[in-house]
Design an enzyme around this catalytic site. Structure first.
Site, PDB file in Angstrom:
ATOM      1  N   ASP A   7      16.200   0.152  17.773  1.00 18.43           N
ATOM      2  CA  ASP A   7      14.853  -0.097  18.297  1.00 18.43           C
ATOM      3  C   ASP A   7      14.599  -1.580  18.064  1.00 18.43           C
ATOM      4  OD1 ASP A   7      12.198   0.213  19.219  1.00 18.43           O
ATOM      5  OD2 ASP A   7      11.493   0.510  17.168  1.00 18.43           O
ATOM      6  N   THR A  11      10.265  -8.446  13.965  1.00 16.64           N
ATOM      7  CA  THR A  11       9.650  -8.222  12.652  1.00 16.64           C
ATOM      8  C   THR A  11      10.142  -6.923  12.019  1.00 16.64           C
ATOM      9  OG1 THR A  11       7.702  -9.440  13.392  1.00 16.64           O
ATOM     10  CG2 THR A  11       7.456  -8.091  11.422  1.00 16.64           C
ATOM     11  N   PHE A  73      10.110  -3.468  28.048  1.00 14.46           N
ATOM     12  CA  PHE A  73       9.320  -3.830  29.215  1.00 14.46           C
ATOM     13  C   PHE A  73       8.096  -4.603  28.741  1.00 14.46           C
ATOM     14  CE2 PHE A  73      11.531   0.112  30.218  1.00 14.46           C
ATOM     15  CZ  PHE A  73      12.234  -0.285  31.349  1.00 14.46           C
ATOM     16  N   GLN A  77       3.215 -10.161  27.755  1.00 14.57           N
ATOM     17  CA  GLN A  77       3.431 -10.612  26.386  1.00 14.57           C
ATOM     18  C   GLN A  77       4.689 -11.467  26.320  1.00 14.57           C
ATOM     19  OE1 GLN A  77       3.585  -6.698  24.613  1.00 14.57           O
ATOM     20  NE2 GLN A  77       1.474  -6.875  23.920  1.00 14.57           N
ATOM     21  N   MET A 108      11.068   6.475  29.285  1.00 18.07           N
ATOM     22  CA  MET A 108      11.007   7.745  30.019  1.00 18.07           C
ATOM     23  C   MET A 108      12.305   8.541  29.863  1.00 18.07           C
ATOM     24  SD  MET A 108       8.030   8.022  31.527  1.00 18.07           S
ATOM     25  CE  MET A 108       8.040   8.829  33.097  1.00 18.07           C
ATOM     26  N   HIS A 143       9.737   2.828  13.682  1.00 17.79           N
ATOM     27  CA  HIS A 143      10.887   2.055  14.167  1.00 17.79           C
ATOM     28  C   HIS A 143      12.201   2.790  13.869  1.00 17.79           C
ATOM     29  CE1 HIS A 143       8.150  -1.219  14.939  1.00 17.79           C
ATOM     30  NE2 HIS A 143       7.707  -1.105  13.707  1.00 17.79           N
ATOM     31  N   ASP A 146      12.354   5.801  16.260  1.00 18.99           N
ATOM     32  CA  ASP A 146      12.708   5.334  17.606  1.00 18.99           C
ATOM     33  C   ASP A 146      14.195   5.004  17.708  1.00 18.99           C
ATOM     34  OD1 ASP A 146      10.049   5.628  18.286  1.00 18.99           O
ATOM     35  OD2 ASP A 146       9.594   3.485  18.297  1.00 18.99           O
TER      36      ASP A 146
END
Length: 166
Positions: A7, A11, A73, A77, A108, A143, A146
């Protein structure tokens, strides 16, 4: 099949290594999980260097057949995308050095693979990670959950012959 899931983040970067069964229901075993933390107070090269070192250590220690990352994505930012790119670049170099192919999956695809539909919540995906790995508790922080979800997603798509190279 052993997979290192990442992931990406500058940071907080999640690293999760799973060993997935080749056949049957999506069942796997947790081999390693960690979150690499860096601080905005550190120099960029120190942050990127630590991420590279930890990714390379995991690649060398567990010898995965694949490294899977979550596609990022960013629409508005730009600075965040730029810095996440530092982290992803460090991981890609480590994969290249270890000779491990890299695959990428969007949010998705992760939701579809683990929850059966593309609109699952983060909590639902985390519960599916817990179930697939036979854990007593949901992996934390997010994190780590993920990263494990990405690794399991690759195992799912690889078994279908639908793995998506980066």
């Amino acid at each position: 099949m052993i997979v290192l899931g990442v992931d990406p983040g500058i940071t907080h970067l999640g690293l999760g290594v799973v060993e997935a069964e080749e056949k049957g229901a999506l069942k796997a075993r947790l081999l390693h999980g960690e979150v690499v933390r860096t601080s905005h107070k550190e120099k960029a090269e120190a942050r990127v260097g630590r991420i590279h070192a930890r990714a390379k250590e995991a690649l060398l220690a567990f010898r995965p057949e694949a490294l899977a990352v979550e596609e990022q994505f960013f629409y508005r930012q730009n600075e965040l995308a730029y810095k996440v790119g530092w982290a992803l670049g460090a991981v890609l170099v480590a994969a290249f050095e270890a000779g491990v192919p890299v695959y990428a999956y969007g949010p998705m695809q992760v939701k579809q693979a683990l929850a059966g539909h593309g609109h699952a919540s983060k909590e639902e995906v985390a519960l599916m990670v817990r179930s697939a790995l036979g854990l007593k508790e949901t992996p934390r922080p997010s994190h780590l959950a993920d990263a494990l979800a990405i690794a399991l997603t690759h195992a799912f798509y690889a078994r279908l012959g639908a793995a998506k190279p980066l």
